[in-house]
Motif scaffolding. Structure first.
Motif, PDB file in Angstrom:
ATOM      1  N   ARG A  37     -25.527   0.805 -17.144  1.00 31.92           N
ATOM      2  CA  ARG A  37     -26.886   0.186 -16.775  1.00 31.92           C
ATOM      3  C   ARG A  37     -27.464   0.770 -15.208  1.00 31.92           C
ATOM      4  NH1 ARG A  37     -25.869  -6.149 -18.036  1.00 31.92           N
ATOM      5  NH2 ARG A  37     -23.877  -5.459 -17.159  1.00 31.92           N
ATOM      6  N   TRP A  38     -28.518   0.914 -15.211  1.00 25.53           N
ATOM      7  CA  TRP A  38     -29.270   1.487 -13.862  1.00 25.53           C
ATOM      8  C   TRP A  38     -29.874   0.436 -12.848  1.00 25.53           C
ATOM      9  CZ3 TRP A  38     -28.295   6.722 -13.704  1.00 25.53           C
ATOM     10  CH2 TRP A  38     -27.727   7.570 -14.919  1.00 25.53           C
ATOM     11  N   LYS A  93     -26.303  -1.842 -11.442  1.00 24.00           N
ATOM     12  CA  LYS A  93     -25.631  -0.620 -12.072  1.00 24.00           C
ATOM     13  C   LYS A  93     -24.115  -1.180 -12.586  1.00 24.00           C
ATOM     14  CE  LYS A  93     -26.142   3.888 -10.738  1.00 24.00           C
ATOM     15  NZ  LYS A  93     -26.071   5.066 -10.059  1.00 24.00           N
ATOM     16  N   THR A  94     -23.856  -0.732 -13.731  1.00 26.71           N
ATOM     17  CA  THR A  94     -22.429  -0.858 -14.508  1.00 26.71           C
ATOM     18  C   THR A  94     -22.075   0.519 -14.892  1.00 26.71           C
ATOM     19  OG1 THR A  94     -23.347  -1.747 -16.469  1.00 26.71           O
ATOM     20  CG2 THR A  94     -22.691  -3.239 -14.718  1.00 26.71           C
ATOM     21  N   ARG A  95     -20.681   0.500 -14.990  1.00 23.15           N
ATOM     22  CA  ARG A  95     -20.164   2.111 -15.564  1.00 23.15           C
ATOM     23  C   ARG A  95     -19.146   1.713 -16.374  1.00 23.15           C
ATOM     24  NH1 ARG A  95     -21.012   2.693  -9.953  1.00 23.15           N
ATOM     25  NH2 ARG A  95     -22.413   4.593  -9.442  1.00 23.15           N
ATOM     26  N   ARG A 138     -19.011   6.935 -16.555  1.00 18.52           N
ATOM     27  CA  ARG A 138     -20.346   7.114 -17.186  1.00 18.52           C
ATOM     28  C   ARG A 138     -21.187   5.712 -17.019  1.00 18.52           C
ATOM     29  NH1 ARG A 138     -23.300   6.196 -22.337  1.00 18.52           N
ATOM     30  NH2 ARG A 138     -21.507   4.989 -22.996  1.00 18.52           N
ATOM     31  N   THR A 139     -22.520   6.076 -16.409  1.00 24.31           N
ATOM     32  CA  THR A 139     -23.376   4.659 -16.248  1.00 24.31           C
ATOM     33  C   THR A 139     -23.846   4.308 -17.393  1.00 24.31           C
ATOM     34  OG1 THR A 139     -23.704   5.912 -14.019  1.00 24.31           O
ATOM     35  CG2 THR A 139     -25.168   4.061 -14.911  1.00 24.31           C
TER      36      THR A 139
END
Length: 238
Positions: A30-31, A38-40, A27-28
């Motif tokens: 940060r975009w 992007k972090t997941r 699940r993402t």
């Protein structure tokens, strides 16, 4: 020059897993558009994809992943041809014929070819080859550092046939001959003896069938748990 061979199945929502375990999700959090990066986060069973089991899987006081010494995860490995097709039983006689050189300093790797069917979830989970009781007893007698396989479990699916028969009687009809398999006999016999179990290998494992190589099977160092994902590689001196 040494050759480095990847033995790991990729981990993704498509990765085969035990049917009662959750799918892997990323699940993402940060975009790029909003945060400039992007972090997941990951949600997964510890038994998804290529992973290592320890005795804590069945025994409350059993060894956990963080307690496994490094030298037990690294060392010579014997890659044995066990390509037998649906429900193939890997017997003690087969191992005696093809793995007689195995020592207690080795890892034993069962090459069933089953990783090629990882996209066929039903076939991969329910019809894979594996060790019967005689094969497990043979492994105990040789006491390798680890028992590894390119399928969901090194032990035969019939070790869990009573469970599966309730869910899928179309694939596992009542058969007195299959009742002789003790439930989870492989895990419950091997793990307490310190024989690690590494499941769902894949990658380029076919290149090693019938060979020896140095194997590295390094799990994430999660504290107090019974299993963890593994990045498995082999080093072959050509």
């Amino acid at each position: 020059m040494p050759r480095y061979i990847d033995l790991t199945q990729p981990l993704s929502p498509h990765t085969a897993r035990s049917s009662d375990h959750p799918e892997v999700t990323f699940r993402t959090l940060r975009w790029y558009s909003r945060n400039g990066l992007k972090t997941r986060e990951i949600t997964a069973s510890l038994h998804s994809g290529t992973h290592m089991d320890t005795a804590a899987l069945y025994y409350a006081n059993g060894e956990t992943i963080d307690q496994v010494a490094l030298h037990r995860m690294i060392g010579p490995a014997l890659f044995v041809d066990c390509r037998m097709g649906d429900f193939g039983a890997i017997t003690g006689d087969h191992l005696e014929k093809h793995a007689s050189s195995l020592t207690s300093n080795d890892m034993l790797v069962l090459c069933t070819g089953w990783h090629h069917f990882a996209d066929d979830e039903e076939k991969y989970i329910l019809k894979s080859p594996g060790l019967d009781k005689s094969g497990i007893d043979w492994v105990v007698s040789r006491s390798p550092k680890a028992l590894c396989a390119d399928c969901p479990s090194p032990e035969h699916i019939y070790m869990r046939v009573r469970y599966w028969r309730q869910l899928r009687p179309d694939i596992f009809p009542k058969d007195p001959d299959t009742e002789i398999f003790p439930r989870s006999y492989g895990h419950k016999t091997l793990l307490p003896k310190g024989i690690l179990m590494i499941e769902n290998l894949g990658g380029q494992i076919d290149e090693l069938i019938g060979k020896r190589a140095t194997m590295y099977a390094l799990p994430a160092k999660y504290e107090g748990v019974e299993a963890a994902p593994v990045r498995a590689i082999a080093v072959l001196d050509d």
